[in-house]
Design an enzyme around this catalytic site. Structure first.
Site, PDB file in Angstrom:
ATOM      1  N   LYS A 208       0.859  -1.201   0.000  1.00  0.00           N
ATOM      2  CA  LYS A 208       0.000   0.000   0.000  1.00  0.00           C
ATOM      3  C   LYS A 208       0.893   1.249   0.000  1.00  0.00           C
ATOM      4  O   LYS A 208       1.511   1.571   0.998  1.00  0.00           O
ATOM      5  CB  LYS A 208      -0.872  -0.116   1.231  1.00  0.00           C
TER       6      LYS A 208
ATOM      7  N   GLU B 128       9.116   0.778  11.071  1.00  0.00           N
ATOM      8  CA  GLU B 128      10.175   1.783  10.900  1.00  0.00           C
ATOM      9  C   GLU B 128       9.504   3.135  11.064  1.00  0.00           C
ATOM     10  O   GLU B 128       8.723   3.551  10.206  1.00  0.00           O
ATOM     11  CB  GLU B 128      10.789   1.686   9.496  1.00  0.00           C
TER      12      GLU B 128
ATOM     13  N   CYS C  23      13.351  10.300   7.564  1.00  0.00           N
ATOM     14  CA  CYS C  23      13.149   9.853   8.955  1.00  0.00           C
ATOM     15  C   CYS C  23      14.438  10.000   9.764  1.00  0.00           C
ATOM     16  O   CYS C  23      14.405  10.280  10.953  1.00  0.00           O
ATOM     17  CB  CYS C  23      12.690   8.416   8.975  1.00  0.00           C
TER      18      CYS C  23
ATOM     19  N   GLU D 159       9.394  15.415  15.935  1.00  0.00           N
ATOM     20  CA  GLU D 159       9.862  15.286  14.551  1.00  0.00           C
ATOM     21  C   GLU D 159       9.167  16.333  13.683  1.00  0.00           C
ATOM     22  O   GLU D 159       7.944  16.429  13.690  1.00  0.00           O
ATOM     23  CB  GLU D 159       9.531  13.891  14.033  1.00  0.00           C
TER      24      GLU D 159
HETATM   25  P1  NAP Z   1       1.964   8.024   8.140  1.00  0.00           P
HETATM   26  O1  NAP Z   1       0.897   9.020   8.173  1.00  0.00           O
HETATM   27  O2  NAP Z   1       2.141   7.133   9.296  1.00  0.00           O
HETATM   28  O3  NAP Z   1       1.689   7.164   6.822  1.00  0.00           O
HETATM   29  C1  NAP Z   1       2.509   6.100   6.396  1.00  0.00           C
HETATM   30  C2  NAP Z   1       1.675   5.134   5.593  1.00  0.00           C
HETATM   31  O4  NAP Z   1       0.681   4.528   6.429  1.00  0.00           O
HETATM   32  C3  NAP Z   1       0.902   5.775   4.456  1.00  0.00           C
HETATM   33  O5  NAP Z   1       0.823   4.851   3.389  1.00  0.00           O
HETATM   34  C4  NAP Z   1      -0.453   6.004   5.090  1.00  0.00           C
HETATM   35  O6  NAP Z   1      -1.477   6.154   4.168  1.00  0.00           O
HETATM   36  C5  NAP Z   1      -0.611   4.743   5.905  1.00  0.00           C
HETATM   37  N1  NAP Z   1      -1.543   4.851   7.024  1.00  0.00           N
HETATM   38  C6  NAP Z   1      -2.074   5.970   7.602  1.00  0.00           C
HETATM   39  N2  NAP Z   1      -2.881   5.623   8.633  1.00  0.00           N
HETATM   40  C7  NAP Z   1      -2.859   4.275   8.714  1.00  0.00           C
HETATM   41  C8  NAP Z   1      -3.474   3.312   9.585  1.00  0.00           C
HETATM   42  N3  NAP Z   1      -4.273   3.692  10.584  1.00  0.00           N
HETATM   43  N4  NAP Z   1      -3.214   2.009   9.404  1.00  0.00           N
HETATM   44  C9  NAP Z   1      -2.376   1.605   8.422  1.00  0.00           C
HETATM   45  N5  NAP Z   1      -1.779   2.456   7.554  1.00  0.00           N
HETATM   46  C10 NAP Z   1      -2.001   3.776   7.705  1.00  0.00           C
HETATM   47  O7  NAP Z   1       3.366   8.667   7.879  1.00  0.00           O
HETATM   48  P2  NAP Z   1       3.722   9.747   6.799  1.00  0.00           P
HETATM   49  O8  NAP Z   1       3.373  11.072   7.341  1.00  0.00           O
HETATM   50  O9  NAP Z   1       3.185   9.356   5.467  1.00  0.00           O
HETATM   51  O10 NAP Z   1       5.306   9.541   6.698  1.00  0.00           O
HETATM   52  C11 NAP Z   1       6.181  10.260   7.452  1.00  0.00           C
HETATM   53  C12 NAP Z   1       6.642   9.443   8.639  1.00  0.00           C
HETATM   54  O11 NAP Z   1       7.321   8.274   8.214  1.00  0.00           O
HETATM   55  C13 NAP Z   1       7.639  10.191   9.476  1.00  0.00           C
HETATM   56  O12 NAP Z   1       7.320  10.087  10.833  1.00  0.00           O
HETATM   57  C14 NAP Z   1       8.961   9.484   9.195  1.00  0.00           C
HETATM   58  O13 NAP Z   1       9.910   9.581  10.188  1.00  0.00           O
HETATM   59  C15 NAP Z   1       8.509   8.104   8.951  1.00  0.00           C
HETATM   60  N6  NAP Z   1       9.510   7.364   8.180  1.00  0.00           N
HETATM   61  C16 NAP Z   1      10.260   6.429   8.820  1.00  0.00           C
HETATM   62  C17 NAP Z   1      11.243   5.717   8.137  1.00  0.00           C
HETATM   63  C18 NAP Z   1      12.080   4.702   8.829  1.00  0.00           C
HETATM   64  O14 NAP Z   1      12.698   3.904   8.154  1.00  0.00           O
HETATM   65  N7  NAP Z   1      12.134   4.688  10.147  1.00  0.00           N
HETATM   66  C19 NAP Z   1      11.440   5.956   6.781  1.00  0.00           C
HETATM   67  C20 NAP Z   1      10.653   6.926   6.142  1.00  0.00           C
HETATM   68  C21 NAP Z   1       9.681   7.618   6.863  1.00  0.00           C
HETATM   69  P3  NAP Z   1      -1.788   7.653   3.601  1.00  0.00           P
HETATM   70  O15 NAP Z   1      -0.601   8.094   2.867  1.00  0.00           O
HETATM   71  O16 NAP Z   1      -2.937   7.476   2.718  1.00  0.00           O
HETATM   72  O17 NAP Z   1      -2.076   8.490   4.793  1.00  0.00           O
END
Ligand code: NAP
Ligand code: MG
Length: 485
Positions: free
Chosen positions: A189, A263, A297, A395
């Site tokens: 997804k 992650e 991240c 963050e």
């Molecule tokens: P996010 O809101 O958590 O979304 C990540 C993914 O999860 C998206 O595909 C999102 O869909 C989906 N999602 C949202 N709510 C969900 C739920 N309740 N159940 C399952 N899936 C769900 O994060 P983001 O804002 O897109 O990404 C930024 C974050 O990612 C930052 O905190 C960053 O640090 C972290 N990150 C971590 C790493 C690592 O390796 N540690 C690498 C890259 C990024 P939608 O897009 O449709 O909302």
């Protein structure tokens, strides 16, 4: 002396040509090797965040669609993928890697159009690394007995994988490549704002004749991800995204037999000692936080500088910021592209200005005027902050660096560890012994020494504390996809 500001403004544009890139008006779900309309007929729009122009309509997968994708992955696992000899599976993964290399320019352009990141980065970092992850894991596919000597590594079955918008194709590669190499099938997804390179990858899977159902791609929003996580026939969940969503996934999975890796977010610290090579450190800082608009991240969003060099370092950093070029992500000169979405821009603004409200001093370079359309944020420094300030603890996921000073090694370690996160960090000094002493005491999954943001598929990546559970990449990245007998 050259005036860097003049230089920046007078740089001739060098836009990447987009004529050869083929985008369809609308994309369906990729299930069982075919593009299928979503059952509800519902769609969403993906835009170019640098222009706010629509790029394509994309299918929205509801529960029924997720069920169909998981069924397709299960059937492919039972009837095809688990029956193939390991080396045959490896050949498919090598083919994916080579095909990404062949189309790297097209992938890079689409990544920059859909997500707003500079073409230089998608061309030189995202796409080559995505291919490298497939190459690396293809190599393991028929050598699992060497990866786990004396043990038998059985596949788990169907992996449900959810990725964010900051490195769309690269995150897809991080997830899909080890899953396939270990004999699992996949439902992926992608993020709502950046689904296009994953859908292009689906076209590539068709072109290389990957057996139907081995990888399925369901586009949608958080509800689509949530349906995938809670689906009873998913054996393993791999999630990269925010800590808040990661925690809710952990709750959903508690008490089930599903395996998972998470992650999550980060708040990495640079620690710069008086004996560091300062010009090199400035490049590392700039690369660590302004790279990909800070949408990383492991971005180095906190800076701890030893007191005696604080003024000199700040002067060098500000001077370097004057030469950064912000603007058209497709221009090869661009250093800083567009913020991924309006939503993310609002979050960055809110947190940055909370820094000001709490007494911080904000410095923004004005080397470039920002385009009128699209979502943009100037590279920003915040000084005069303390450990309890939100900009030091939370963050920001944008090009914003919080700066503090320190006197002793112990103080630097204590401050660097004083956050809920523990994903990465960097230490800058010319003393090897100091590097080893400090990096061992920082509670972070990845520590860089006299460099920052360097990645390799052979190296494991993952966090401590609220930055996540498990490791991806390298040999460690295979463990979450196998059951060892
Ligand atoms: P996010 O809101 O958590 O979304 C990540 C993914 O999860 C998206 O595909 C999102 O869909 C989906 N999602 C949202 N709510 C969900 C739920 N309740 N159940 C399952 N899936 C769900 O994060 P983001 O804002 O897109 O990404 C930024 C974050 O990612 C930052 O905190 C960053 O640090 C972290 N990150 C971590 C790493 C690592 O390796 N540690 C690498 C890259 C990024 P939608 O897009 O449709 O909302
Ligand atoms: Mg988009």
């Amino acid at each position: 002396m050259v005036d860097l500001k003049d230089f920046t403004e007078n740089y001739a544009p060098a836009p990447e040509g987009v004529e050869h890139v083929k985008l369809k008006d609308s994309y369906h779900l990729f299930i069982n090797g075919e593009f299928q309309k979503p059952t509800s007929g519902k769609t969403m729009t993906t835009i170019n965040p640098a222009t706010e122009e629509k790029l394509a309509e994309v299918a929205f997968a509801d529960e029924q669609d997720v069920n169909a994708a998981v069924k397709s992955a299960r059937d492919a696992y039972t009837n095809i993928w688990s029956k193939l000899p390991q080396k045959e599976r490896g050949k498919y993964i090598y083919r994916i890697a080579r095909a990404i290399q062949e189309r790297s320019r097209e992938f890079a352009i689409i990544e920059s159009l859909d997500g707003g990141k500079p073409i230089r980065e998608s061309r030189d970092v995202d796409i080559p690394l995505a291919a490298a992850h497939f190459f690396y894991n293809a190599g393991w596919a028929d050598k699992l007995e060497y990866a786990f000597p004396g043990r038998k590594a059985n596949a788990l079955g169907v992996a449900g994988q959810i990725i964010p918008w900051n490195f769309p194709l690269l995150m897809a590669a991080w997830k899909i490549a080890p899953a396939l190499a270990c004999g699992n099938t996949v439902v992926l997804k992608p993020a709502e704002t950046t689904p296009l390179t994953a859908l292009k990858l689906a076209e590539l899977f068709q072109d290389i004749d990957l057996p139907p159902g081995v990888v399925n791609i369901v586009t949608g929003d958080g509800s689509t991800g949530s349906n995938l996580v809670s689906h009873p026939d998913v054996n393993k969940v791999a999630f990269t995204g925010s800590t808040a969503v990661g925690k809710s996934i952990k709750k959903t999975l508690a008490g089930t037999s599903k395996r998972y890796t998470l992650e999550l977010g980060g708040k990495a610290a640079h620690i710069i000692f008086e004996d560091a090579a300062l010009d090199q450190a400035v490049e590392g800082i700039v690369n660590g936080i302004f790279f990909n608009q800070g949408h990383v991240c492991c971005a180095g969003s906190r800076l701890y500088v030893q007191e005696g060099i604080q003024d000199e370092l700040l002067a060098k950093l500000k001077s370097r910021m004057e030469s950064l070029i912000i603007g058209d992500p497709l221009d090869k000169n661009t250093d800083i592209g567009a913020i991924n979405s309006k939503n993310q821009l609002d979050k960055i603004q809110e947190l940055t200005f909370s820094g000001k409200d709490q007494g911080g001093e904000i410095y923004q370079s004005d080397s470039c005027s920002l385009p009128e359309k699209g979502y943009w944020f100037h590279p920003t420094l915040i000084t005069n902050v303390s450990q309890s300030h939100r900009v030091v603890q939370e963050e920001i996921f944008g090009p914003v660096l919080a700066i503090q000073s320190f006197r002793t090694v112990e103080e630097a370690i204590e401050k660097a560890n004083n956050t809920p996160y523990g994903l990465s960090g960097g230490v800058w000094t010319d003393k090897g012994a100091k590097l080893f002493k400090i990096t061992k005491k920082i509670r972070a999954g990845v520590m860089w020494a006299n460099t920052f943001n360097k990645f390799d598929p052979a190296s494991p990546f993952g966090g401590y504390k609220e930055s996540g559970v498990g490791r991806e990449g390298g040999l460690h990245g295979l463990y979450p996809y196998v059951e060892l007998i």
